[in-house]
Design a protein around this motif. Structure first.
Motif, PDB file in Angstrom:
ATOM      1  N   CYS A 201       0.824  -1.203   0.000  1.00 48.08           N
ATOM      2  CA  CYS A 201       0.000   0.000   0.000  1.00 48.08           C
ATOM      3  C   CYS A 201       0.864   1.260   0.000  1.00 48.08           C
ATOM      4  N   ARG A 202       1.926   1.243   0.785  1.00 49.09           N
ATOM      5  CA  ARG A 202       2.815   2.417   0.840  1.00 49.09           C
ATOM      6  C   ARG A 202       3.505   2.636  -0.500  1.00 49.09           C
ATOM      7  N   ARG A 203       3.935   1.554  -1.136  1.00 52.34           N
ATOM      8  CA  ARG A 203       4.567   1.684  -2.460  1.00 52.34           C
ATOM      9  C   ARG A 203       3.587   2.228  -3.480  1.00 52.34           C
ATOM     10  N   GLU A 204       2.333   1.801  -3.391  1.00 53.39           N
ATOM     11  CA  GLU A 204       1.306   2.226  -4.336  1.00 53.39           C
ATOM     12  C   GLU A 204       0.708   3.581  -3.983  1.00 53.39           C
ATOM     13  N   GLY A 205       1.042   4.091  -2.799  1.00 52.88           N
ATOM     14  CA  GLY A 205       0.485   5.369  -2.367  1.00 52.88           C
ATOM     15  C   GLY A 205      -1.006   5.306  -2.105  1.00 52.88           C
ATOM     16  N   ARG A 206      -1.482   4.201  -1.602  1.00 52.09           N
ATOM     17  CA  ARG A 206      -2.901   4.042  -1.346  1.00 52.09           C
ATOM     18  C   ARG A 206      -3.140   3.778   0.138  1.00 52.09           C
ATOM     19  N   PRO A 207      -4.313   4.097   0.664  1.00 54.99           N
ATOM     20  CA  PRO A 207      -4.594   3.874   2.081  1.00 54.99           C
ATOM     21  C   PRO A 207      -4.704   2.388   2.398  1.00 54.99           C
ATOM     22  N   TYR A 208      -4.504   2.051   3.666  1.00 52.58           N
ATOM     23  CA  TYR A 208      -4.660   0.658   4.065  1.00 52.58           C
ATOM     24  C   TYR A 208      -6.127   0.247   3.963  1.00 52.58           C
ATOM     25  N   PRO A 209      -6.402  -0.981   3.558  1.00 54.20           N
ATOM     26  CA  PRO A 209      -7.791  -1.461   3.521  1.00 54.20           C
ATOM     27  C   PRO A 209      -8.378  -1.547   4.933  1.00 54.20           C
ATOM     28  N   GLU A 210      -9.697  -1.565   5.008  1.00 56.61           N
ATOM     29  CA  GLU A 210     -10.375  -1.728   6.289  1.00 56.61           C
ATOM     30  C   GLU A 210     -10.331  -3.198   6.713  1.00 56.61           C
ATOM     31  N   LEU A 211     -10.401  -3.417   8.036  1.00 55.13           N
ATOM     32  CA  LEU A 211     -10.445  -4.765   8.594  1.00 55.13           C
ATOM     33  C   LEU A 211     -11.788  -4.984   9.271  1.00 55.13           C
ATOM     34  N   ASP A 212     -12.258  -6.233   9.233  1.00 51.01           N
ATOM     35  CA  ASP A 212     -13.494  -6.512   9.964  1.00 51.01           C
ATOM     36  C   ASP A 212     -13.174  -6.850  11.414  1.00 51.01           C
ATOM     37  N   GLY A 213     -14.175  -7.238  12.175  1.00 51.61           N
ATOM     38  CA  GLY A 213     -13.984  -7.462  13.594  1.00 51.61           C
ATOM     39  C   GLY A 213     -13.054  -8.597  13.951  1.00 51.61           C
ATOM     40  N   GLU A 214     -12.822  -9.509  13.006  1.00 50.79           N
ATOM     41  CA  GLU A 214     -11.924 -10.640  13.246  1.00 50.79           C
ATOM     42  C   GLU A 214     -10.585 -10.455  12.561  1.00 50.79           C
ATOM     43  N   GLY A 215     -10.377  -9.277  11.977  1.00 49.87           N
ATOM     44  CA  GLY A 215      -9.078  -8.982  11.380  1.00 49.87           C
ATOM     45  C   GLY A 215      -8.939  -9.314   9.914  1.00 49.87           C
ATOM     46  N   ALA A 216     -10.017  -9.702   9.249  1.00 51.49           N
ATOM     47  CA  ALA A 216      -9.945 -10.011   7.821  1.00 51.49           C
ATOM     48  C   ALA A 216     -10.023  -8.717   7.005  1.00 51.49           C
ATOM     49  N   ILE A 217      -9.277  -8.665   5.901  1.00 54.89           N
ATOM     50  CA  ILE A 217      -9.308  -7.519   4.999  1.00 54.89           C
ATOM     51  C   ILE A 217     -10.622  -7.533   4.234  1.00 54.89           C
ATOM     52  N   THR A 218     -11.306  -6.393   4.213  1.00 49.64           N
ATOM     53  CA  THR A 218     -12.643  -6.333   3.604  1.00 49.64           C
ATOM     54  C   THR A 218     -12.622  -5.970   2.125  1.00 49.64           C
ATOM     55  N   GLU A 219     -11.455  -5.630   1.573  1.00 47.71           N
ATOM     56  CA  GLU A 219     -11.365  -5.234   0.167  1.00 47.71           C
ATOM     57  C   GLU A 219     -10.712  -6.331  -0.659  1.00 47.71           C
ATOM     58  N   SER A 220     -10.935  -6.281  -1.970  1.00 50.66           N
ATOM     59  CA  SER A 220     -10.274  -7.212  -2.880  1.00 50.66           C
ATOM     60  C   SER A 220      -8.836  -6.758  -3.108  1.00 50.66           C
ATOM     61  N   LEU A 221      -7.921  -7.723  -3.111  1.00 47.01           N
ATOM     62  CA  LEU A 221      -6.503  -7.438  -3.316  1.00 47.01           C
ATOM     63  C   LEU A 221      -5.992  -8.242  -4.500  1.00 47.01           C
ATOM     64  N   PRO A 222      -4.879  -7.809  -5.109  1.00 47.04           N
ATOM     65  CA  PRO A 222      -4.270  -8.619  -6.162  1.00 47.04           C
ATOM     66  C   PRO A 222      -3.989 -10.042  -5.672  1.00 47.04           C
ATOM     67  N   ARG A 223      -4.115 -10.997  -6.554  1.00 49.16           N
ATOM     68  CA  ARG A 223      -3.986 -12.416  -6.164  1.00 49.16           C
ATOM     69  C   ARG A 223      -2.643 -12.691  -5.500  1.00 49.16           C
ATOM     70  N   THR A 224      -1.565 -12.104  -5.988  1.00 48.95           N
ATOM     71  CA  THR A 224      -0.254 -12.352  -5.402  1.00 48.95           C
ATOM     72  C   THR A 224      -0.192 -11.911  -3.944  1.00 48.95           C
ATOM     73  N   LEU A 225      -0.912 -10.842  -3.618  1.00 49.35           N
ATOM     74  CA  LEU A 225      -0.954 -10.394  -2.232  1.00 49.35           C
ATOM     75  C   LEU A 225      -1.843 -11.287  -1.387  1.00 49.35           C
ATOM     76  N   ARG A 226      -2.987 -11.711  -1.938  1.00 49.92           N
ATOM     77  CA  ARG A 226      -3.908 -12.553  -1.194  1.00 49.92           C
ATOM     78  C   ARG A 226      -3.215 -13.838  -0.752  1.00 49.92           C
ATOM     79  N   LEU A 227      -2.355 -14.365  -1.597  1.00 53.25           N
ATOM     80  CA  LEU A 227      -1.665 -15.605  -1.265  1.00 53.25           C
ATOM     81  C   LEU A 227      -0.702 -15.442  -0.109  1.00 53.25           C
ATOM     82  N   ARG A 228      -0.279 -14.189   0.169  1.00 53.44           N
ATOM     83  CA  ARG A 228       0.681 -13.963   1.250  1.00 53.44           C
ATOM     84  C   ARG A 228       0.003 -13.452   2.526  1.00 53.44           C
ATOM     85  N   CYS A 229      -1.311 -13.314   2.507  1.00 51.23           N
ATOM     86  CA  CYS A 229      -2.050 -12.839   3.678  1.00 51.23           C
ATOM     87  C   CYS A 229      -2.345 -13.975   4.644  1.00 51.23           C
TER      88      CYS A 229
END
Length: 229
Positions: A201-229
């Protein structure tokens, strides 16, 4: 591997007790064992971040004593003691320096419930004259033996746990994140939970995605990033 809810709850519990208004500044403290022990103590007490002034060309190094504390308590480097102290004062911190001088007072007589920074010097020489002259109050830890001072990591622990004791007695230790600005709290929680996504996110200059109550990212991310989450 996805972030487990219990891991997210643990990160929240630790961050909830962090204190932005309690810190340490280390002047030319270079031994890895001491630096590691100090950051481990900072983590245990709930210090958000620490500061250091290093000799030219020297970088802070850590050993196994830190137990990974340097990941949770960042050590910010400053070019000089004067620059470091100016930065801390701009944050509203009162500066206490460990220094054997005529004006030094017993650390137990001081009030550390307000914004506080402890400044400690090199293992052998203590604070430089420049740094000692710039602190708000010189303090000492009384000694009953032949030596005049404690090891720097032990002295740091003594001071930080006294500050914690005072704050606990006054009901001032945060328990629900009130020790941090809300925006900073949210950013740090995301960085702790998803360091690789935060870096992207910092490299892309974009804000951090929101998290839900259990800590899951609520936005869609590039597949390469999803695999590392």
């Amino acid at each position: 591997m996805p972030l487990l809810p219990r891991r997210f709850a643990r990160l929240q519990a630790v961050l909830n007790r962090r204190m932005a208004n309690l810190t340490v500044l280390l002047e030319h403290v270079e031994k890895p064992h001491n630096l590691s022990a100090i950051l481990r103590t900072c983590d245990a007490v709930g210090v958000l971040e620490a500061h250091a002034v290093c000799l030219e060309g020297r970088l802070p190094t850590f050993n196994s004593t830190a137990q990974g504390s340097q990941k949770w308590v960042p050590l910010h480097r400053h070019a000089s003691a004067a620059a470091a102290l100016q930065s801390l004062r701009q944050q509203g911190l009162r500066i206490y320096g460990t220094h054997l001088s005529a004006g030094a007072v017993d650390y137990r007589s001081c009030d550390f419930t307000g914004p506080t920074a402890f400044v400690l010097g090199a293992e052998k020489w203590g604070l430089s004259q420049e740094c000692a002259a710039l602190v708000d109050q010189a303090i000492l830890i009384p000694m009953s033996g032949m030596v005049q001072s404690l090891n720097v990591s032990v002295a740091t622990a003594t001071l930080l746990f006294e500050a914690l004791r005072q704050r606990q007695a006054a009901g001032l230790v945060p328990s629900a994140g009130e020790g941090l600005d809300p925006g900073r709290y949210r950013a740090l929680l995301f960085e702790w939970a998803y360091p690789e996504v935060a870096a992207w996110c910092r490299r892309e200059g974009r804000p951090y995605p929101e998290l839900d109550g259990e800590g899951a990212i609520t936005e869609s991310l590039p597949r390469t990033l999803r695999l590392r989450c």
